[in-house]
Scaffold this active site. Structure first.
Site, short mmCIF file in Angstrom:
data_model
loop_
_atom_site.label_atom_id
_atom_site.label_comp_id
_atom_site.label_asym_id
_atom_site.label_seq_id
_atom_site.Cartn_x
_atom_site.Cartn_y
_atom_site.Cartn_z
N SER A 164 0.58 -1.21 -0.17
CA SER A 164 0.12 0.11 -0.23
C SER A 164 0.93 1.49 -0.10
CB SER A 164 -0.86 -0.01 1.31
OG SER A 164 0.01 0.30 2.28
N LYS A 165 0.08 2.32 0.03
CA LYS A 165 0.85 3.62 -0.08
C LYS A 165 2.16 3.72 1.00
CE LYS A 165 -1.46 6.89 -2.78
NZ LYS A 165 -2.86 6.77 -2.77
N ARG A 166 1.71 3.08 2.24
CA ARG A 166 2.75 3.35 3.31
C ARG A 166 4.21 2.70 2.84
NH1 ARG A 166 1.35 -1.64 6.15
NH2 ARG A 166 -0.57 -1.46 5.33
#
Ligand code: GLU
Length: 490
Positions: free
Chosen positions: A255-257
């Protein structure tokens, strides 16, 4: 030929194309190319709230940027179009008619509130999670009257009660059994007449004669539901191949993280499309367990479903970066120069026509940076001093290098020697500067570092003689002069 491969990539345009989707697209494309089949792009835009034309355009741009081409779909057309789900309403209507006629779909008039109330009263909470099938028992004549009277209703799949297990034969995961007893009479068509994902997908895949459904394994649990629709429509069930998830290094879903995830973000960060394609191709598939660098041609001639891994793949930014660096070094200076231009333009260092006006200059610059960058965007700090009239000298370099004794004489002599040059080439500059240490009786390193900091503003820079040659002679001389302000006296 009836048995030739037909595969599709069917993104929902609810956002940008992410690496997971891109990998699915690449596998479908490579499989079609290897087998001489057809690769279809279909836009699953049935969610009107989240689907936008801009997202569709961006997905198409990213696919094209990666070097993928499709034989049927948006922009290219094809015999099984339209290739947007919102334009295929007639197909869903016809399929529903078939299912109504053979009793595999039935109308349900239960409102959401009623369903909730019944669920909370049910004694067996586990069974009550699904629909209790009360409308399935309605007399068809009564149901027809209620429809005719305009009563809101959805259409549900009548899950066959005696069928036992549904066997999903998956080319990657092998066989998985799903008992029909645990399956819900799920909604095929909503009250507003729109089809649900599981229904529209099967109708389209069947109508488009899809032979292999290659997609992320988040859809594995949908597969038995979809198989029941194929069966209800009397259509052949395709081969399924569910791709393992992509994880971040911490073992959680990517994910973006974990950093950039959209293809466009990788493009902006300076990844080459061929490197990203190569990297994604190997994220869950291998050619021979060893090869890491391969051209799209190799992928297109060797991709197979058999070599797709069953276990999740870990997205490793560092490995991708390493691979990108290898691709950058292999591009050749002329090609690298062309690829660097958009980055130089974005940083306001160059305009597109600059390249046409002096291609050799940009090619020489590209040759100097090729070994030093792993991403195209990293070029900027290396070359800024070649584009600007004024430079900022790094204060630490000014103090530790220019502030030393002897600097003044070095700068003055370098200025004089270089000024007298007729030819402004790396060779001539090198010969001249290499004479200075002896003349001045100082170490070569001291001369070169002093000149470097004066013209490039930093102790770390591109090779000295070549970068001087890339600078305009008067600009270079001016910088040697202006660095005198930092020089210690004597
Ligand atoms: N539109 C669906 C998605 O993006 C397609 C899934 C499928 O390939 O069936 O998840």
């Amino acid at each position: 030929m009836t048995d030739s491969v037909r595969v599709r990539f069917a993104p929902s345009p609810t956002g940008a194309l992410h690496v997971g989707g891109a990998r699915t697209a690449i596998y479908n494309w490579a499989f079609a190319r290897r087998t001489g089949g057809i690769f279809i792009l279909r836009i699953d835009d049935t969610d009107p709230r989240r689907s936008t034309a801009e997202n569709t355009a961006q997905i198409i741009r990213s696919l094209r940027w990666l070097g993928l081409d499709w034989d049927e779909g948006p922009e290219v057309g094809g015999p099984f179009g339209p290739y947007f789900q919102t334009q295929r309403t007639e197909n869903y209507r016809a399929a529903l008619e078939t299912m109504k006629a053979n009793g595999s779909a039935y109308p349900c008039f239960c409102s959401t509130e009623e369903l909730q109330a019944r669920r909370s009263l049910a004694s067996d909470k586990r069974r009550a999670r699904g629909y209790d099938r009360s409308c399935r028992r309605l007399d068809p004549a009564v149901a027809a009257e209620r429809i005719a009277a305009g009563e809101p209703h959805v259409w549900r799949l009548a899950v066959p009660e005696q069928q036992g297990d549904i066997v999903v034969q998956d080319a990657v995961r092998g066989e998985t059994l799903f008992p029909t007893s645990a399956m819900d009479d799920y909604i095929l068509v909503r009250a507003d007449g729109t089809p649900t994902y599981n229904f529209a997908t099967v109708v389209d895949d069947a109508d488009m004669r899809i032979t292999h459904v290659i997609r992320g394994d988040d859809h594995l649990s949908n597969t038995p539901r979809q198989i029941l629709v194929y069966q209800a429509l009397g259509r052949p069930v395709p081969v399924f191949a569910h791709l393992p998830m992509i994880w971040g290094p911490d073992g959680r879903k990517l994910s973006k993280r974990h950093g950039a995830t959209s293809v466009e973000a990788f493009q902006e960060e300076g990844y080459l499309p061929e490197a990203l394609l190569n990297y994604l191709a190997l994220l869950g598939w291998s050619l021979d367990g060893e090869t890491t660098l391969m051209t799209p041609e190799v992928l297109k001639s060797h991709f197979s479903l058999e070599r797709i891994s069953k276990s999740p793949a870990v997205f490793d930014h560092q490995k991708l970066e390493w691979m990108n660096g290898a691709y950058i070094r292999n591009l050749g200076a002329a090609e690298l120069a062309a690829r660097l231009m958009p980055f130089l333009e974005r940083a306001s260092l160059a305009r597109p026509r600059d390249f046409e006006e002096r291609p050799d200059w940009f090619i020489s610059l590209a040759a100097l940076v090729a070994e030093r960058i792993k991403r195209l965007s990293e070029v900027i700090p290396w070359v800024r001093f070649l584009f600007t009239a004024e430079i900022d000298i790094d204060p630490q370099a000014a103090e530790s290098v220019l502030g030393q004794s002897g600097t003044r004489a070095t700068l003055e002599h370098a200025h004089e020697a270089l000024e007298s040059l007729d030819e402004w080439t790396p060779e001539a500059i090198e010969t001249t500067l290499r004479r200075l240490p002896e003349t001045l009786n100082v170490k070569p390193k001291m001369v070169f570092q002093t000149v470097r900091v004066a013209v490039a503003g930093s102790t770390v820079s591109l090779p000295l003689f070549e970068s001087l040659a890339l600078l305009d002679k008067q600009v270079a001389l001016g910088r040697l002069k202006s660095a005198l302000r930092f020089a210690a006296a004597g």
